[in-house]
Write a protein that holds these residues in place. Sequence first.
Motif, short mmCIF file in Angstrom:
data_model
loop_
_atom_site.label_atom_id
_atom_site.label_comp_id
_atom_site.label_asym_id
_atom_site.label_seq_id
_atom_site.Cartn_x
_atom_site.Cartn_y
_atom_site.Cartn_z
N ILE A 95 5.21 -25.04 102.21
CA ILE A 95 4.69 -26.23 102.92
C ILE A 95 3.16 -26.29 102.93
CG2 ILE A 95 6.74 -26.31 104.42
CD1 ILE A 95 4.59 -25.55 106.70
N HIS A 96 2.49 -25.30 102.34
CA HIS A 96 1.03 -25.28 102.39
C HIS A 96 0.50 -24.69 101.07
CE1 HIS A 96 -2.71 -24.20 105.06
NE2 HIS A 96 -3.07 -24.66 103.87
N SER A 97 -0.04 -25.56 100.22
CA SER A 97 -0.50 -25.10 98.91
C SER A 97 -1.62 -25.99 98.38
CB SER A 97 0.67 -25.13 97.93
OG SER A 97 0.22 -24.77 96.63
N HIS A 98 -2.64 -25.34 97.84
CA HIS A 98 -3.77 -26.09 97.25
C HIS A 98 -3.59 -26.13 95.74
CE1 HIS A 98 -5.77 -26.45 101.13
NE2 HIS A 98 -5.16 -25.29 101.38
N ILE A 99 -2.43 -26.59 95.35
CA ILE A 99 -2.01 -26.55 93.94
C ILE A 99 -2.58 -27.70 93.11
CG2 ILE A 99 0.16 -27.85 94.26
CD1 ILE A 99 1.43 -25.49 92.49
N PRO B 280 -3.92 -30.76 99.95
CA PRO B 280 -5.38 -30.68 99.86
C PRO B 280 -6.05 -30.83 101.23
CG PRO B 280 -4.56 -32.76 98.94
CD PRO B 280 -3.37 -31.91 99.25
N HIS B 281 -7.23 -30.23 101.35
CA HIS B 281 -7.98 -30.32 102.60
C HIS B 281 -8.44 -31.74 102.89
CE1 HIS B 281 -8.45 -26.05 103.37
NE2 HIS B 281 -8.77 -25.85 102.12
N VAL B 282 -8.24 -32.17 104.11
CA VAL B 282 -8.87 -33.41 104.59
C VAL B 282 -9.72 -33.00 105.78
CG1 VAL B 282 -8.50 -35.68 105.65
CG2 VAL B 282 -6.96 -34.88 103.85
N TYR C 161 -0.91 -33.15 103.10
CA TYR C 161 -2.34 -32.87 103.31
C TYR C 161 -2.46 -31.76 104.34
CZ TYR C 161 -2.97 -37.32 100.97
OH TYR C 161 -2.91 -38.31 100.04
N GLU C 162 -3.63 -31.10 104.34
CA GLU C 162 -3.96 -30.18 105.42
C GLU C 162 -5.05 -30.89 106.21
OE1 GLU C 162 -5.52 -26.37 104.18
OE2 GLU C 162 -5.42 -25.57 106.21
N TYR C 163 -4.64 -31.47 107.32
CA TYR C 163 -5.55 -32.34 108.07
C TYR C 163 -6.33 -31.53 109.10
CZ TYR C 163 -7.23 -36.39 110.62
OH TYR C 163 -8.04 -37.34 111.22
N ALA D 55 -1.45 -24.99 111.13
CA ALA D 55 -1.72 -24.16 109.96
C ALA D 55 -2.34 -22.83 110.38
CB ALA D 55 -2.66 -24.89 109.01
N HIS D 56 -1.87 -21.78 109.77
CA HIS D 56 -2.39 -20.41 109.94
C HIS D 56 -3.07 -20.07 111.27
CE1 HIS D 56 -5.82 -22.65 108.40
NE2 HIS D 56 -5.35 -22.66 107.17
N PRO D 57 -2.28 -19.94 112.34
CA PRO D 57 -2.86 -19.57 113.65
C PRO D 57 -3.63 -18.25 113.62
CG PRO D 57 -0.46 -19.36 113.67
CD PRO D 57 -0.82 -20.07 112.41
N SER E 256 2.35 -20.10 101.51
CA SER E 256 1.42 -19.34 100.65
C SER E 256 -0.05 -19.67 100.93
CB SER E 256 1.72 -19.63 99.18
OG SER E 256 1.25 -20.93 98.84
N ASP E 257 -0.34 -20.91 101.32
CA ASP E 257 -1.72 -21.40 101.36
C ASP E 257 -2.42 -21.01 100.05
OD1 ASP E 257 -4.07 -22.59 102.13
OD2 ASP E 257 -4.53 -21.19 103.75
N ALA E 258 -1.67 -21.08 98.95
CA ALA E 258 -2.19 -20.61 97.66
C ALA E 258 -3.35 -21.48 97.17
CB ALA E 258 -1.07 -20.60 96.62
N HIS E 259 -4.40 -20.78 96.69
CA HIS E 259 -5.53 -21.47 96.08
C HIS E 259 -5.59 -21.17 94.57
CE1 HIS E 259 -6.66 -22.13 100.22
NE2 HIS E 259 -7.71 -22.85 99.85
N ASN E 260 -4.78 -20.20 94.13
CA ASN E 260 -4.72 -19.82 92.72
C ASN E 260 -3.39 -19.12 92.45
OD1 ASN E 260 -5.03 -16.99 93.51
ND2 ASN E 260 -7.13 -17.59 94.02
#
Length: 226
Positions: A4-8, A41-43, A75-77, A131-133, A190-194
């Motif tokens: 549910i959380h990825s910067h793909i 993506p980050h907003v 989005y990650e708001y 997101a990520h407490p 994952s909050d994957a960035h790569n």
Amino acid sequence: MIDIHSHILFGVDDGAKDYEESVKMLKEARKAGFDTIIATPHVKRAHFDKSAVKESMGRLRPVAESIGINLIQGYEYNISALADDSIEGAMEYCTEGTKTILLEMNGTQIVSNWERIVIHFQREGADIIIAHPERYPILYSNHDIVSRMLEVGCKLQVDLAVMLQRGLFNKEKTFVKSLLRNNCVRWAASDAHNAEDYKYFAEAFRKYADQSMCTASRNSYSELIK
Ligand SMILES: [Fe+2]
């Protein structure tokens, strides 16, 4: 399994820098067991330009499908965007086809009026995932805030790879461990960035999570189950 959380998406934030890296991420995510990824993506401010996001998504979707991954727009708001946006405006950043918002706090801070903001979102029908407490150190010693978040219906998403960090006194890891132990974690993501981040996630998932932390629940993302 849903991530549910990825910067793909490439070229839209500090995540994948190009198409090739996004494709590598898709392949590693598939190996990690995901068949659905919500691209988040980050907003960080209001009046966010969605055109680059749409373009990146348009190019990645077909290849994702060929790898066996359903890519969904989310989005990650960041809560600081509300300084210049209304709750109705922020609802534009719900995950596609849902009323779920992945809400990031401002830096390492938790704004004092977070609860009012959450309630305003809920009045619009939103389901809130925090997101990520583990990135907000104030929570380490203020468990009452965590309890309150859960009481008002927020769901917590941890970045599971934190569990692989070394050091006996690693505070992020200690905090995530206690959230896991106390059944406070709804989503492991994952909050994957790569691509490497998906390898770390896969290892952490094997050791510390179970399938239920990556599957649709009744309130968040049940709409995405086909
Ligand atoms: Fe993120």
